[in-house]
Design a protein around this motif. Structure first.
Motif, PDB file in Angstrom:
ATOM      1  N   GLY A   4       0.771  -1.236   0.000  1.00 55.61           N
ATOM      2  CA  GLY A   4       0.000   0.000   0.000  1.00 55.61           C
ATOM      3  C   GLY A   4       0.798   1.280   0.000  1.00 55.61           C
ATOM      4  N   ASP A   5       0.250   2.226   0.661  1.00 55.97           N
ATOM      5  CA  ASP A   5       0.571   3.658   0.677  1.00 55.97           C
ATOM      6  C   ASP A   5       1.981   4.119   0.302  1.00 55.97           C
ATOM      7  OD1 ASP A   5       0.253   3.320   4.215  1.00 55.97           O
ATOM      8  OD2 ASP A   5       2.059   3.107   3.049  1.00 55.97           O
ATOM      9  N   GLY A   6       2.859   4.104   1.269  1.00 58.86           N
ATOM     10  CA  GLY A   6       4.032   4.953   1.192  1.00 58.86           C
ATOM     11  C   GLY A   6       5.204   4.491   0.358  1.00 58.86           C
ATOM     12  N   ASP A   7       5.171   3.322  -0.214  1.00 56.19           N
ATOM     13  CA  ASP A   7       6.394   2.786  -0.791  1.00 56.19           C
ATOM     14  C   ASP A   7       6.994   3.654  -1.900  1.00 56.19           C
ATOM     15  OD1 ASP A   7       5.404  -0.619  -0.241  1.00 56.19           O
ATOM     16  OD2 ASP A   7       6.713   0.668   0.921  1.00 56.19           O
ATOM     17  N   GLY A   8       6.160   4.165  -2.762  1.00 57.67           N
ATOM     18  CA  GLY A   8       6.648   5.076  -3.795  1.00 57.67           C
ATOM     19  C   GLY A   8       7.256   6.314  -3.176  1.00 57.67           C
ATOM     20  N   TYR A   9       6.604   6.829  -2.150  1.00 56.86           N
ATOM     21  CA  TYR A   9       7.073   8.026  -1.475  1.00 56.86           C
ATOM     22  C   TYR A   9       8.352   7.757  -0.694  1.00 56.86           C
ATOM     23  CZ  TYR A   9       2.841  10.549  -2.649  1.00 56.86           C
ATOM     24  OH  TYR A   9       1.841  11.180  -3.325  1.00 56.86           O
ATOM     25  N   ARG A  10       8.449   6.573  -0.145  1.00 53.45           N
ATOM     26  CA  ARG A  10       9.640   6.239   0.620  1.00 53.45           C
ATOM     27  C   ARG A  10      10.891   6.334  -0.273  1.00 53.45           C
ATOM     28  NH1 ARG A  10      10.688   3.464   5.322  1.00 53.45           N
ATOM     29  NH2 ARG A  10       8.497   2.995   5.570  1.00 53.45           N
ATOM     30  N   ALA A  11      10.781   5.728  -1.467  1.00 50.90           N
ATOM     31  CA  ALA A  11      11.897   5.780  -2.416  1.00 50.90           C
ATOM     32  C   ALA A  11      12.211   7.232  -2.776  1.00 50.90           C
ATOM     33  CB  ALA A  11      11.565   4.977  -3.662  1.00 50.90           C
ATOM     34  N   LEU A  12      11.163   8.012  -2.956  1.00 50.14           N
ATOM     35  CA  LEU A  12      11.304   9.419  -3.308  1.00 50.14           C
ATOM     36  C   LEU A  12      12.014  10.192  -2.201  1.00 50.14           C
ATOM     37  CD1 LEU A  12       9.659  10.322  -5.957  1.00 50.14           C
ATOM     38  CD2 LEU A  12       8.447  11.803  -4.388  1.00 50.14           C
ATOM     39  N   LEU A  13      11.580   9.943  -0.978  1.00 54.43           N
ATOM     40  CA  LEU A  13      12.155  10.636   0.177  1.00 54.43           C
ATOM     41  C   LEU A  13      13.618  10.250   0.365  1.00 54.43           C
ATOM     42  CD1 LEU A  13       9.159  10.240   2.637  1.00 54.43           C
ATOM     43  CD2 LEU A  13      10.097  12.411   1.860  1.00 54.43           C
ATOM     44  N   GLU A  14      13.886   8.955   0.201  1.00 53.69           N
ATOM     45  CA  GLU A  14      15.261   8.498   0.400  1.00 53.69           C
ATOM     46  C   GLU A  14      16.185   9.030  -0.689  1.00 53.69           C
ATOM     47  OE1 GLU A  14      14.644   4.338   0.948  1.00 53.69           O
ATOM     48  OE2 GLU A  14      14.369   4.549   3.115  1.00 53.69           O
ATOM     49  N   ALA A  15      15.660   9.114  -1.910  1.00 52.69           N
ATOM     50  CA  ALA A  15      16.460   9.669  -3.013  1.00 52.69           C
ATOM     51  C   ALA A  15      16.773  11.140  -2.752  1.00 52.69           C
ATOM     52  CB  ALA A  15      15.708   9.505  -4.328  1.00 52.69           C
ATOM     53  N   ARG A  16      15.767  11.864  -2.280  1.00 52.18           N
ATOM     54  CA  ARG A  16      15.944  13.291  -1.998  1.00 52.18           C
ATOM     55  C   ARG A  16      16.959  13.492  -0.870  1.00 52.18           C
ATOM     56  NH1 ARG A  16      16.695  17.778  -3.264  1.00 52.18           N
ATOM     57  NH2 ARG A  16      15.604  19.603  -2.505  1.00 52.18           N
ATOM     58  N   ARG A  17      16.856  12.645   0.133  1.00 51.58           N
ATOM     59  CA  ARG A  17      17.774  12.736   1.265  1.00 51.58           C
ATOM     60  C   ARG A  17      19.219  12.491   0.798  1.00 51.58           C
ATOM     61  NH1 ARG A  17      16.698   9.148   6.538  1.00 51.58           N
ATOM     62  NH2 ARG A  17      17.076   7.464   5.101  1.00 51.58           N
ATOM     63  N   GLU A  18      19.367  11.480  -0.042  1.00 47.62           N
ATOM     64  CA  GLU A  18      20.695  11.155  -0.568  1.00 47.62           C
ATOM     65  C   GLU A  18      21.262  12.332  -1.360  1.00 47.62           C
ATOM     66  OE1 GLU A  18      23.851   9.595  -0.494  1.00 47.62           O
ATOM     67  OE2 GLU A  18      22.323   8.709   0.793  1.00 47.62           O
ATOM     68  N   ALA A  68       9.097  12.363   8.058  1.00 47.11           N
ATOM     69  CA  ALA A  68       8.127  11.746   7.138  1.00 47.11           C
ATOM     70  C   ALA A  68       8.341  10.238   7.081  1.00 47.11           C
ATOM     71  CB  ALA A  68       8.248  12.365   5.748  1.00 47.11           C
ATOM     72  N   LEU A  69       9.619   9.824   7.029  1.00 54.20           N
ATOM     73  CA  LEU A  69       9.924   8.389   6.988  1.00 54.20           C
ATOM     74  C   LEU A  69       9.463   7.715   8.278  1.00 54.20           C
ATOM     75  CD1 LEU A  69      13.465   8.511   5.353  1.00 54.20           C
ATOM     76  CD2 LEU A  69      11.424   7.493   4.357  1.00 54.20           C
ATOM     77  N   GLU A  70       9.621   8.427   9.375  1.00 51.45           N
ATOM     78  CA  GLU A  70       9.183   7.905  10.660  1.00 51.45           C
ATOM     79  C   GLU A  70       7.661   7.733  10.691  1.00 51.45           C
ATOM     80  OE1 GLU A  70      10.567   8.923  15.097  1.00 51.45           O
ATOM     81  OE2 GLU A  70      11.756   8.098  13.482  1.00 51.45           O
ATOM     82  N   ARG A  71       6.972   8.751  10.197  1.00 49.74           N
ATOM     83  CA  ARG A  71       5.504   8.665  10.148  1.00 49.74           C
ATOM     84  C   ARG A  71       5.073   7.487   9.284  1.00 49.74           C
ATOM     85  NH1 ARG A  71       5.927  14.192   9.678  1.00 49.74           N
ATOM     86  NH2 ARG A  71       5.496  14.183   7.461  1.00 49.74           N
ATOM     87  N   MET A  72       5.839   7.250   8.209  1.00 50.02           N
ATOM     88  CA  MET A  72       5.551   6.132   7.329  1.00 50.02           C
ATOM     89  C   MET A  72       5.606   4.818   8.102  1.00 50.02           C
ATOM     90  SD  MET A  72       7.323   6.058   3.652  1.00 50.02           S
ATOM     91  CE  MET A  72       6.742   7.570   2.944  1.00 50.02           C
ATOM     92  N   ASN A  73       6.596   4.700   8.976  1.00 51.43           N
ATOM     93  CA  ASN A  73       6.742   3.484   9.776  1.00 51.43           C
ATOM     94  C   ASN A  73       5.541   3.256  10.682  1.00 51.43           C
ATOM     95  OD1 ASN A  73       9.250   3.006   8.666  1.00 51.43           O
ATOM     96  ND2 ASN A  73      10.366   4.041  10.305  1.00 51.43           N
ATOM     97  N   TYR A  74       4.904   4.348  11.083  1.00 44.60           N
ATOM     98  CA  TYR A  74       3.743   4.228  11.961  1.00 44.60           C
ATOM     99  C   TYR A  74       2.436   4.251  11.194  1.00 44.60           C
ATOM    100  CZ  TYR A  74       6.910   4.924  15.849  1.00 44.60           C
ATOM    101  OH  TYR A  74       7.920   4.774  16.743  1.00 44.60           O
ATOM    102  N   GLY A  75       2.549   4.269   9.853  1.00 45.93           N
ATOM    103  CA  GLY A  75       1.348   4.307   9.018  1.00 45.93           C
ATOM    104  C   GLY A  75       0.604   5.624   9.092  1.00 45.93           C
ATOM    105  N   GLU A  76       1.327   6.688   9.470  1.00 45.81           N
ATOM    106  CA  GLU A  76       0.676   7.994   9.587  1.00 45.81           C
ATOM    107  C   GLU A  76       1.065   8.933   8.462  1.00 45.81           C
ATOM    108  OE1 GLU A  76       1.871   9.209  13.431  1.00 45.81           O
ATOM    109  OE2 GLU A  76       0.542   7.807  14.450  1.00 45.81           O
ATOM    110  N   PHE A  77       1.821   8.408   7.519  1.00 42.32           N
ATOM    111  CA  PHE A  77       2.267   9.246   6.415  1.00 42.32           C
ATOM    112  C   PHE A  77       1.091   9.742   5.593  1.00 42.32           C
ATOM    113  CE2 PHE A  77       3.608   9.766   1.998  1.00 42.32           C
ATOM    114  CZ  PHE A  77       4.613  10.700   2.154  1.00 42.32           C
TER     115      PHE A  77
END
Ligand SMILES: [Zn+2]
Length: 123
Positions: A4-18, A68-77
């Motif tokens: 579900g939800d955040g996986d696309g965003y997770r990759a996006l966030l991690e790429a931006r962070r990098e 944001a990544l943390e919220r993702m872990n809690y399903g609150e993203f």
């Protein structure tokens, strides 16, 4: 993998962070070079100030990405921290680390300038 939800965003966030981190590393290198060039210091002062401001902005974004990544872990993203409404997908596409919906963000932005006022200037 979580569904579900955040996986696309997770990759996006991690790429931006990098991206920000590697940019910051380059800037650090530049910083060292600049410090050794005493004569050019004055000319570089403006650039340096610009770099400091960019650094502060990046640090803020990094922090927001981490949250944001943390919220993702809690399903609150994707949920506004202020009003708990869903943040519009359009907004998340533009600002994946957004913690607030447009409406709440606007009212927060409107509050901020008051904090930024230099008390010495205001006196
Ligand atoms: Zn909101």
């Amino acid at each position: 993998m979580k569904q579900g939800d955040g996986d696309g965003y997770r990759a996006l966030l991690e790429a931006r962070r990098e991206e920000i981190l590697s940019k910051a590393r380059q800037r650090e290198d530049l910083w060292v070079v600049q410090s050794n060039e005493e004569i050019e210091k004055v000319q570089l002062a403006g650039e340096r100030e610009f770099a400091v401001r960019a650094l502060e902005r990046d640090r803020k974004v990094l922090l927001q990405i981490g949250e944001a990544l943390e919220r993702m872990n809690y399903g609150e993203f994707g949920t506004c921290l202020e009003c708990e409404e869903a943040i519009a997908p359009k907004r998340l596409a533009a600002v994946p680390w957004a913690a607030y919906c447009v409406r709440c963000q606007e009212s927060i932005d409107n509050r901020e300038p008051a904090k930024a006022v230099n008390p010495r200037l205001a006196a």
